[in-house]
Design a protein around this motif. Structure first.
Motif, PDB file in Angstrom:
ATOM      1  N   ILE A 111     -14.278   0.469 -24.697  1.00 26.98           N
ATOM      2  CA  ILE A 111     -14.830  -0.204 -25.480  1.00 26.98           C
ATOM      3  C   ILE A 111     -13.744  -1.938 -25.086  1.00 26.98           C
ATOM      4  CG2 ILE A 111     -15.372  -1.974 -27.232  1.00 26.98           C
ATOM      5  CD1 ILE A 111     -17.193   0.294 -28.083  1.00 26.98           C
ATOM      6  N   PHE A 112     -11.681  -1.417 -26.113  1.00 23.49           N
ATOM      7  CA  PHE A 112     -10.785  -2.069 -26.070  1.00 23.49           C
ATOM      8  C   PHE A 112     -10.593  -2.301 -24.145  1.00 23.49           C
ATOM      9  CE2 PHE A 112     -10.379  -0.350 -30.713  1.00 23.49           C
ATOM     10  CZ  PHE A 112     -11.265  -1.793 -31.019  1.00 23.49           C
ATOM     11  N   GLY A 121     -12.320  -4.148 -22.518  1.00 24.08           N
ATOM     12  CA  GLY A 121     -12.755  -5.576 -22.557  1.00 24.08           C
ATOM     13  C   GLY A 121     -11.950  -6.342 -22.733  1.00 24.08           C
ATOM     14  N   VAL A 138     -11.521  -6.669 -18.432  1.00 21.40           N
ATOM     15  CA  VAL A 138     -12.344  -7.288 -17.882  1.00 21.40           C
ATOM     16  C   VAL A 138     -11.785  -9.165 -18.535  1.00 21.40           C
ATOM     17  CG1 VAL A 138     -14.812  -8.887 -18.444  1.00 21.40           C
ATOM     18  CG2 VAL A 138     -14.736  -6.508 -17.819  1.00 21.40           C
ATOM     19  N   LEU A 139     -11.106  -8.903 -19.179  1.00 21.40           N
ATOM     20  CA  LEU A 139     -10.780 -10.799 -19.274  1.00 21.40           C
ATOM     21  C   LEU A 139      -8.947 -10.714 -18.263  1.00 21.40           C
ATOM     22  CD1 LEU A 139     -10.446 -10.738 -23.369  1.00 21.40           C
ATOM     23  CD2 LEU A 139     -11.619 -12.490 -21.487  1.00 21.40           C
ATOM     24  N   SER A 146      -1.325  -7.740 -21.193  1.00 24.27           N
ATOM     25  CA  SER A 146      -3.126  -6.783 -21.938  1.00 24.27           C
ATOM     26  C   SER A 146      -2.140  -5.528 -22.092  1.00 24.27           C
ATOM     27  CB  SER A 146      -3.305  -6.688 -20.441  1.00 24.27           C
ATOM     28  OG  SER A 146      -2.806  -5.948 -19.625  1.00 24.27           O
ATOM     29  N   CYS A 169      -3.269  -4.250 -25.644  1.00 25.61           N
ATOM     30  CA  CYS A 169      -4.533  -2.748 -25.749  1.00 25.61           C
ATOM     31  C   CYS A 169      -3.390  -0.895 -26.035  1.00 25.61           C
ATOM     32  CB  CYS A 169      -4.537  -2.057 -24.133  1.00 25.61           C
ATOM     33  SG  CYS A 169      -5.413  -3.035 -23.462  1.00 25.61           S
TER      34      CYS A 169
END
Length: 157
Positions: free
Chosen positions: A18-19, A22, A25-26, A51, A55
């Motif tokens: 999820i993290f 996400g 994808v960004l 990122s 993350c």
């Protein structure tokens, strides 16, 4: 099943997806947009650094249940695994551009996300088993062992 040391492997993998997914994808939108004004490798490096920092904080706090932000050690170790991911995505994009000199943005995103997904699976293993692994101290082990031994009983008859 969650333990006092953090969530179990399945829960942490779901959170990682999820993290990390996400943010990935960004990132897949940010890299080609930034590549309009800079070379693709530079865009990928900038987005990878940003990122990775984000993350690592998310994974420390939520994915692996540390309950605190990541320290310098975790950031540096996470950066090492992110470097490998950067090389994988960079190599994938180089191969794409060799095979198709002018790919469209959807094709670039597909290749980038595919390479990122494979690299992400490897990063999960490294982060779970090494970077954010809970190390039990020898004192905790000896206390646990002391609590499991039976005390001798003196029977008088």
């Amino acid at each position: 099943m969650a333990t006092p040391a953090g969530p179990g492997p399945i829960a942490s993998f779901i959170r990682f997806m999820i993290f990390g997914g996400g943010v990935g994808v960004l990132s897949s939108f940010a890299v080609p947009l930034l590549a309009v004004i800079t070379p693709w490798a530079v865009s990928n490096a900038i987005v990878t650094v940003a990122s990775t920092l984000l993350c690592t904080e998310l994974h420390a706090r939520y994915t692996f249940g540390k309950g605190r932000g990541a320290g310098w050690r975790e950031h540096w170790q996470s950066a090492g695994s992110a470097t490998a991911a950067y090389l994988a995505t960079g190599a994938a994009m180089c191969v794409l551009h060799l095979m198709q000199p002018s790919p469209g943005m959807p094709t670039e995103q597909l290749v980038y996300l595919g390479a990122s997904g494979l690299a992400g699976a490897g990063r999960f293993v490294i982060l779970r088993l090494y970077v954010f692994a809970t190390r039990r101290s020898s004192t905790a082990r000896s206390r646990k062992q002391q609590g499991t031994t039976a005390a001798p009983i003196l029977v008088l008859a």
